[in-house]
Motif scaffolding. Structure first.
Motif, PDB file in Angstrom:
ATOM      1  N   SER A  54      25.753 -14.715 -41.001  1.00 54.48           N
ATOM      2  CA  SER A  54      24.642 -14.612 -40.059  1.00 54.48           C
ATOM      3  C   SER A  54      25.039 -14.117 -38.679  1.00 54.48           C
ATOM      4  N   LYS A  55      26.333 -13.834 -38.451  1.00 54.62           N
ATOM      5  CA  LYS A  55      26.793 -13.500 -37.110  1.00 54.62           C
ATOM      6  C   LYS A  55      27.824 -12.384 -37.169  1.00 54.62           C
ATOM      7  N   ILE A  56      27.828 -11.543 -36.116  1.00 51.92           N
ATOM      8  CA  ILE A  56      28.851 -10.508 -35.994  1.00 51.92           C
ATOM      9  C   ILE A  56      29.594 -10.717 -34.679  1.00 51.92           C
ATOM     10  N   PHE A  57      30.925 -10.764 -34.761  1.00 54.62           N
ATOM     11  CA  PHE A  57      31.767 -10.984 -33.590  1.00 54.62           C
ATOM     12  C   PHE A  57      32.226  -9.630 -33.043  1.00 54.62           C
ATOM     13  N   VAL A  58      31.825  -9.345 -31.795  1.00 53.74           N
ATOM     14  CA  VAL A  58      32.092  -8.046 -31.178  1.00 53.74           C
ATOM     15  C   VAL A  58      33.010  -8.227 -29.982  1.00 53.74           C
ATOM     16  N   GLY A  59      34.181  -7.614 -30.041  1.00 50.64           N
ATOM     17  CA  GLY A  59      35.122  -7.696 -28.936  1.00 50.64           C
ATOM     18  C   GLY A  59      34.863  -6.611 -27.899  1.00 50.64           C
ATOM     19  N   THR A  60      35.030  -6.949 -26.617  1.00 47.63           N
ATOM     20  CA  THR A  60      34.896  -5.955 -25.555  1.00 47.63           C
ATOM     21  C   THR A  60      35.695  -6.389 -24.332  1.00 47.63           C
ATOM     22  N   ASP A  61      36.232  -5.402 -23.632  1.00 47.83           N
ATOM     23  CA  ASP A  61      36.953  -5.629 -22.382  1.00 47.83           C
ATOM     24  C   ASP A  61      35.984  -5.267 -21.257  1.00 47.83           C
ATOM     25  N   ALA A  62      35.318  -6.265 -20.719  1.00 47.67           N
ATOM     26  CA  ALA A  62      34.171  -6.038 -19.828  1.00 47.67           C
ATOM     27  C   ALA A  62      34.595  -5.703 -18.401  1.00 47.67           C
ATOM     28  N   THR A  63      35.352  -4.619 -18.264  1.00 45.27           N
ATOM     29  CA  THR A  63      35.860  -4.220 -16.943  1.00 45.27           C
ATOM     30  C   THR A  63      35.577  -2.745 -16.660  1.00 45.27           C
ATOM     31  N   TYR A  64      34.627  -2.154 -17.372  1.00 42.68           N
ATOM     32  CA  TYR A  64      34.426  -0.715 -17.266  1.00 42.68           C
ATOM     33  C   TYR A  64      32.938  -0.382 -17.180  1.00 42.68           C
ATOM     34  N   PRO A  65      32.309  -0.640 -16.014  1.00 42.88           N
ATOM     35  CA  PRO A  65      30.909  -0.271 -15.862  1.00 42.88           C
ATOM     36  C   PRO A  65      30.751   1.263 -15.876  1.00 42.88           C
ATOM     37  N   ASP A  72      26.050 -11.522 -13.246  1.00 39.35           N
ATOM     38  CA  ASP A  72      25.398 -12.838 -13.307  1.00 39.35           C
ATOM     39  C   ASP A  72      25.864 -13.628 -14.531  1.00 39.35           C
ATOM     40  N   SER A  73      27.173 -13.605 -14.759  1.00 37.73           N
ATOM     41  CA  SER A  73      27.823 -14.352 -15.853  1.00 37.73           C
ATOM     42  C   SER A  73      27.519 -13.814 -17.244  1.00 37.73           C
ATOM     43  N   ALA A  74      26.804 -12.689 -17.329  1.00 35.22           N
ATOM     44  CA  ALA A  74      26.486 -12.100 -18.633  1.00 35.22           C
ATOM     45  C   ALA A  74      27.198 -10.753 -18.769  1.00 35.22           C
ATOM     46  N   VAL A  75      27.645 -10.454 -19.991  1.00 32.77           N
ATOM     47  CA  VAL A  75      28.264  -9.156 -20.266  1.00 32.77           C
ATOM     48  C   VAL A  75      27.156  -8.176 -20.637  1.00 32.77           C
ATOM     49  N   ILE A  76      27.045  -7.102 -19.871  1.00 32.70           N
ATOM     50  CA  ILE A  76      26.002  -6.104 -20.112  1.00 32.70           C
ATOM     51  C   ILE A  76      26.631  -4.715 -20.105  1.00 32.70           C
ATOM     52  N   GLY A  77      25.822  -3.713 -20.417  1.00 29.28           N
ATOM     53  CA  GLY A  77      26.300  -2.339 -20.347  1.00 29.28           C
ATOM     54  C   GLY A  77      25.811  -1.501 -21.515  1.00 29.28           C
ATOM     55  N   TRP A 101      41.849  -4.940 -23.811  1.00 31.66           N
ATOM     56  CA  TRP A 101      42.212  -3.783 -24.639  1.00 31.66           C
ATOM     57  C   TRP A 101      43.363  -3.027 -23.982  1.00 31.66           C
ATOM     58  N   ASP A 102      44.479  -2.896 -24.691  1.00 31.30           N
ATOM     59  CA  ASP A 102      45.674  -2.305 -24.093  1.00 31.30           C
ATOM     60  C   ASP A 102      45.993  -0.908 -24.625  1.00 31.30           C
ATOM     61  N   PHE A 103      45.050  -0.315 -25.366  1.00 28.65           N
ATOM     62  CA  PHE A 103      45.187   1.047 -25.883  1.00 28.65           C
ATOM     63  C   PHE A 103      46.343   1.204 -26.872  1.00 28.65           C
ATOM     64  N   SER A 104      46.764   0.098 -27.463  1.00 27.59           N
ATOM     65  CA  SER A 104      47.742   0.180 -28.545  1.00 27.59           C
ATOM     66  C   SER A 104      47.043   0.403 -29.877  1.00 27.59           C
ATOM     67  N   ILE A 117      33.946  -2.730 -29.375  1.00 30.13           N
ATOM     68  CA  ILE A 117      33.313  -1.615 -28.681  1.00 30.13           C
ATOM     69  C   ILE A 117      33.642  -1.764 -27.208  1.00 30.13           C
ATOM     70  N   SER A 118      34.393  -0.787 -26.667  1.00 33.65           N
ATOM     71  CA  SER A 118      34.885  -0.954 -25.296  1.00 33.65           C
ATOM     72  C   SER A 118      35.304   0.387 -24.699  1.00 33.65           C
ATOM     73  N   ALA A 119      34.420   1.395 -24.827  1.00 36.25           N
ATOM     74  CA  ALA A 119      34.712   2.735 -24.291  1.00 36.25           C
ATOM     75  C   ALA A 119      36.089   3.206 -24.755  1.00 36.25           C
ATOM     76  N   ILE A 120      36.328   3.121 -26.063  1.00 39.16           N
ATOM     77  CA  ILE A 120      37.628   3.449 -26.636  1.00 39.16           C
ATOM     78  C   ILE A 120      37.618   4.884 -27.138  1.00 39.16           C
ATOM     79  N   SER A 121      38.558   5.679 -26.656  1.00 38.27           N
ATOM     80  CA  SER A 121      38.618   7.092 -27.011  1.00 38.27           C
ATOM     81  C   SER A 121      38.951   7.279 -28.489  1.00 38.27           C
ATOM     82  N   ALA A 122      38.206   8.174 -29.108  1.00 37.71           N
ATOM     83  CA  ALA A 122      38.416   8.463 -30.530  1.00 37.71           C
ATOM     84  C   ALA A 122      39.367   9.638 -30.668  1.00 37.71           C
ATOM     85  N   GLU A 123      40.606   9.449 -30.223  1.00 39.82           N
ATOM     86  CA  GLU A 123      41.578  10.525 -30.245  1.00 39.82           C
ATOM     87  C   GLU A 123      42.323  10.562 -31.576  1.00 39.82           C
TER      88      GLU A 123
END
Length: 273
Positions: A54-65, A72-77, A101-104, A117-123
Motif C-alpha cells: 500500500s506504500k511506495i518509499f521515495v528517496g530524495t535529497d531535498a537541497t536542490y530547489p 515549512d517543514s515539508a518537502v516540496i518541488g 545523494w553522492d552521485f556514486s 527522484i532527486s534531479a539525477i542526471s541520466a548519463e
C-alpha cells in the motif's frame, strides 16, 4: 525358503518406493494419474513492485530547489509532484525518505527505498549498479540579453561574448555554442553585473536558475530564446526492479494526457514566456 523370501522382497520394494517418493515426489504424482495441472510453482510468482503493498518509499535529497527542497517543514518541488502523481497512479501512498545523494549511483543500503527522484542526471554508464527510468526532465536554458538591446534573434549575437556558469557549459552542444565567445563564470550575480555593464553581450542560464531572475527584473532583462540542453534527469531504481517499467508507462501517460505539462508549468513557466 521361497515363503520367507516373499515378505523380504515386499519389504525391499516398499522401502525403495518410500525413498523414491521422498527424493522425487513429482514422479509419484505423475505416475498416479492424479495431476490436474493446478500445481503452483512458487518461483513463478510475479515480483513485487514495491516493498509494501500500500506504500511506495521515495528517496530524495531535498537541497536542490525547485526540484526538491524543504519549505515549512515539508518537502516540496517539481520532483516531488512527479513522484506523487506516480504514486497516485500506482494507487499507493507515498512516503518521502530523506537521503544524501553522492552521485556514486548506489542506493543507500541503510534506507528502505523503492526508488529515488532527486534531479539525477541520466548519463550513459551510470546504470552499472542501478536501473534508470526514461528521462522525465530535460534541462532548458534561457538566452538572456538586456531589455533595451535591439537584438531580435540569437544569430544577432554571432561572434559576441556570452556568459555561462562554468559547470553548465558541458550541458549545451558544441554545435550550438560554436558561434559565440563563451565567457566562463562561477557566480551568477557577477555574470549578471557584467551583462548590465555590457562587458558581455548576453548570457545562457538554466531555467531553474533564471526563472526568478527574469520575473523579478523583467525591466532589465528579456529572454531571446529558450533552448533544450543535453542534460536530462531520470528516476533511480534497484537493479532489476519491475517498478521501472511501471513508472516508464506512467511517465508516458502523464505526457500524453497533459498532466506532466501542468506540473512543469507550475514550477518552470515564467512570465516572459
Amino acid at each position: 525358503m521361497d515363503i520367507m523370501k516373499k515378505p523380504i522382497r515386499k519389504f525391499i520394494v516398499f522401502t525403495v518406493l518410500i525413498i523414491v517418493a521422498l527424493i522425487y515426489p513429482g514422479l509419484i504424482i505423475g505416475c498416479s494419474g492424479q495431476d490436474n495441472g493446478t500445481e503452483i510453482n512458487q518461483n513463478d510468482e510475479p515480483p513485487k513492485l514495491t516493498i509494501l503493498k500500500s506504500k511506495i518509499f521515495v528517496g530524495t535529497d531535498a537541497t536542490y530547489p525547485p526540484f526538491e527542497f524543504v519549505q515549512d517543514s515539508a518537502v516540496i518541488g517539481f520532483d516531488i509532484d512527479i513522484a506523487q502523481e506516480i504514486a497516485s497512479r500506482l494507487e499507493k501512498e507515498m512516503e518521502i525518505v530523506p537521503i544524501s545523494w553522492d552521485f556514486s549511483y548506489k542506493i543507500p543500503e541503510d534506507k528502505k527505498l523503492d526508488m529515488i527522484i532527486s534531479a539525477i542526471s541520466a548519463e550513459e554508464g551510470n546504470d552499472e549498479f542501478v536501473d534508470l527510468s526514461d528521462p522525465y526532465y530535460i534541462m532548458e536554458f534561457m538566452f538572456l540579453v538586456l531589455s533595451d538591446d535591439q537584438l531580435k534573434i540569437r544569430e544577432d549575437l554571432k561572434g559576441k561574448k556570452i556568459g555561462m556558469i562554468d559547470h553548465e557549459i558541458k550541458n549545451l552542444s558544441p554545435e550550438y555554442l560554436k558561434d559565440y565567445t563563451i565567457e566562463e563564470h562561477k557566480d551568477v550575480l557577477v555574470m549578471l553585473e557584467e551583462l548590465r555593464n555590457k562587458k558581455i553581450d548576453g548570457l545562457l542560464i538554466s531555467i531553474p536558475v533564471g526563472k526568478n531572475i527574469i520575473e523579478e527584473n523583467d525591466a532589465i532583462y528579456r529572454v531571446l530564446e529558450v533552448v533544450k540542453s543535453e542534460r536530462s534527469f531520470s528516476i533511480v531504481f534497484h537493479k532489476g526492479s519491475p517498478l521501472k517499467d511501471a513508472v516508464n508507462q506512467i511517465l508516458s501517460e502523464m505526457d500524453e494526457d497533459g498532466t506532466y505539462q501542468e506540473i512543469y508549468d507550475k514550477w518552470f513557466l515564467f512570465s516572459a514566456q
